[in-house]
Design a protein around this motif. Structure first.
Motif, PDB file in Angstrom:
ATOM      1  N   GLU A  83      12.000  58.597  69.920  1.00 38.41           N
ATOM      2  CA  GLU A  83      12.988  58.832  71.114  1.00 38.41           C
ATOM      3  C   GLU A  83      12.918  58.239  72.136  1.00 38.41           C
ATOM      4  OE1 GLU A  83      14.185  62.998  73.669  1.00 38.41           O
ATOM      5  OE2 GLU A  83      13.353  62.857  71.036  1.00 38.41           O
ATOM      6  N   ARG A  84      11.682  58.064  72.204  1.00 38.26           N
ATOM      7  CA  ARG A  84      10.694  57.308  73.687  1.00 38.26           C
ATOM      8  C   ARG A  84      11.718  56.281  73.930  1.00 38.26           C
ATOM      9  NH1 ARG A  84       5.152  55.030  72.540  1.00 38.26           N
ATOM     10  NH2 ARG A  84       6.602  53.399  71.423  1.00 38.26           N
ATOM     11  N   ASP A  85      11.132  55.561  72.060  1.00 40.15           N
ATOM     12  CA  ASP A  85      12.461  53.883  71.643  1.00 40.15           C
ATOM     13  C   ASP A  85      13.353  53.909  72.149  1.00 40.15           C
ATOM     14  OD1 ASP A  85       9.754  53.027  71.602  1.00 40.15           O
ATOM     15  OD2 ASP A  85       9.093  53.339  69.666  1.00 40.15           O
ATOM     16  N   GLY A  86      14.770  55.355  72.481  1.00 38.67           N
ATOM     17  CA  GLY A  86      15.787  55.432  72.716  1.00 38.67           C
ATOM     18  C   GLY A  86      16.138  55.036  71.053  1.00 38.67           C
ATOM     19  N   CYS A  89      18.064  60.239  69.134  1.00 35.30           N
ATOM     20  CA  CYS A  89      18.703  60.965  70.927  1.00 35.30           C
ATOM     21  C   CYS A  89      19.057  62.383  69.745  1.00 35.30           C
ATOM     22  CB  CYS A  89      19.328  60.934  71.028  1.00 35.30           C
ATOM     23  SG  CYS A  89      20.596  60.613  70.765  1.00 35.30           S
ATOM     24  N   THR A 104      20.633  56.831  67.396  1.00 34.93           N
ATOM     25  CA  THR A 104      21.238  55.888  68.305  1.00 34.93           C
ATOM     26  C   THR A 104      21.639  54.611  68.239  1.00 34.93           C
ATOM     27  OG1 THR A 104      19.385  54.925  69.217  1.00 34.93           O
ATOM     28  CG2 THR A 104      20.021  57.184  70.210  1.00 34.93           C
ATOM     29  N   ALA A 106      21.002  52.101  69.206  1.00 37.47           N
ATOM     30  CA  ALA A 106      20.245  51.013  69.439  1.00 37.47           C
ATOM     31  C   ALA A 106      18.821  51.347  68.088  1.00 37.47           C
ATOM     32  CB  ALA A 106      18.999  51.431  70.912  1.00 37.47           C
TER      33      ALA A 106
END
Length: 152
Positions: A83-86, A89, A104, A106
């Motif tokens: 989640e931190r790295d996108g 989510c 996501t 990404a």
């Protein structure tokens, strides 16, 4: 000084212990795949989570833990990093007790980069193990997985 009888027992346990040998092989295999995946910035554990989310779309923590056979603490730690790295989510959900997550765009891009790398590493492992031996090992590992040892 330890007596010889105990030493022989310890040696036999070290050689034949199912748990020790499975964990050792797992750690070495994870290290191999982690090294291969380093260029895309994820670990083999994180790849497992991304694959599950890519396949199942949205998942709850319980579903992901079940699909990946991961301890919840390991899953939570890795989801936080993803989640931190996108790459994943949270999903808004009417049930606040249910924590849903999804891949996501990404995360999908990373999966597209990671899968050919995984495939190459997988092929290297299969070449080293041999197709027939791997098929046999998969059957044995399947027995372990299906036995639900945690409930015995």
């Amino acid at each position: 000084m330890m007596d010889d009888s105990l030493k022989r027992t310890l040696k036999r346990a070290g050689i034949s212990c199912v748990n020790f040998n499975l964990k050792r092989a797992s750690r070495l295999s994870a290290r191999f795949f982690d090294t291969a995946l380093r260029p895309v910035g994820i670990t083999s554990v994180q790849l497992s989570v991304l694959i599950a989310l890519g396949f199942y779309n949205q998942c709850s923590m319980s579903e992901l833990a079940e699909q990946t056979s991961m301890e919840r603490t390991t899953l939570t730690r890795n989801l936080s990093l993803l989640e931190r790295d996108g790459l994943v989510c949270p999903v808004n959900c009417n049930d606040k007790r249910k924590h849903l997550v999804e891949l996501t765009s990404a995360g999908e891009k990373i999966l597209k980069k990671a899968m050919p790398i995984w495939e190459e590493a997988q092929n290297q492992m299969l070449k080293m193990l041999g197709e027939e031996e791997w098929a046999q090992a998969r059957r044995v590992l399947g027995k372990v997985s299906e036995s639900n040892l945690a409930r015995l």
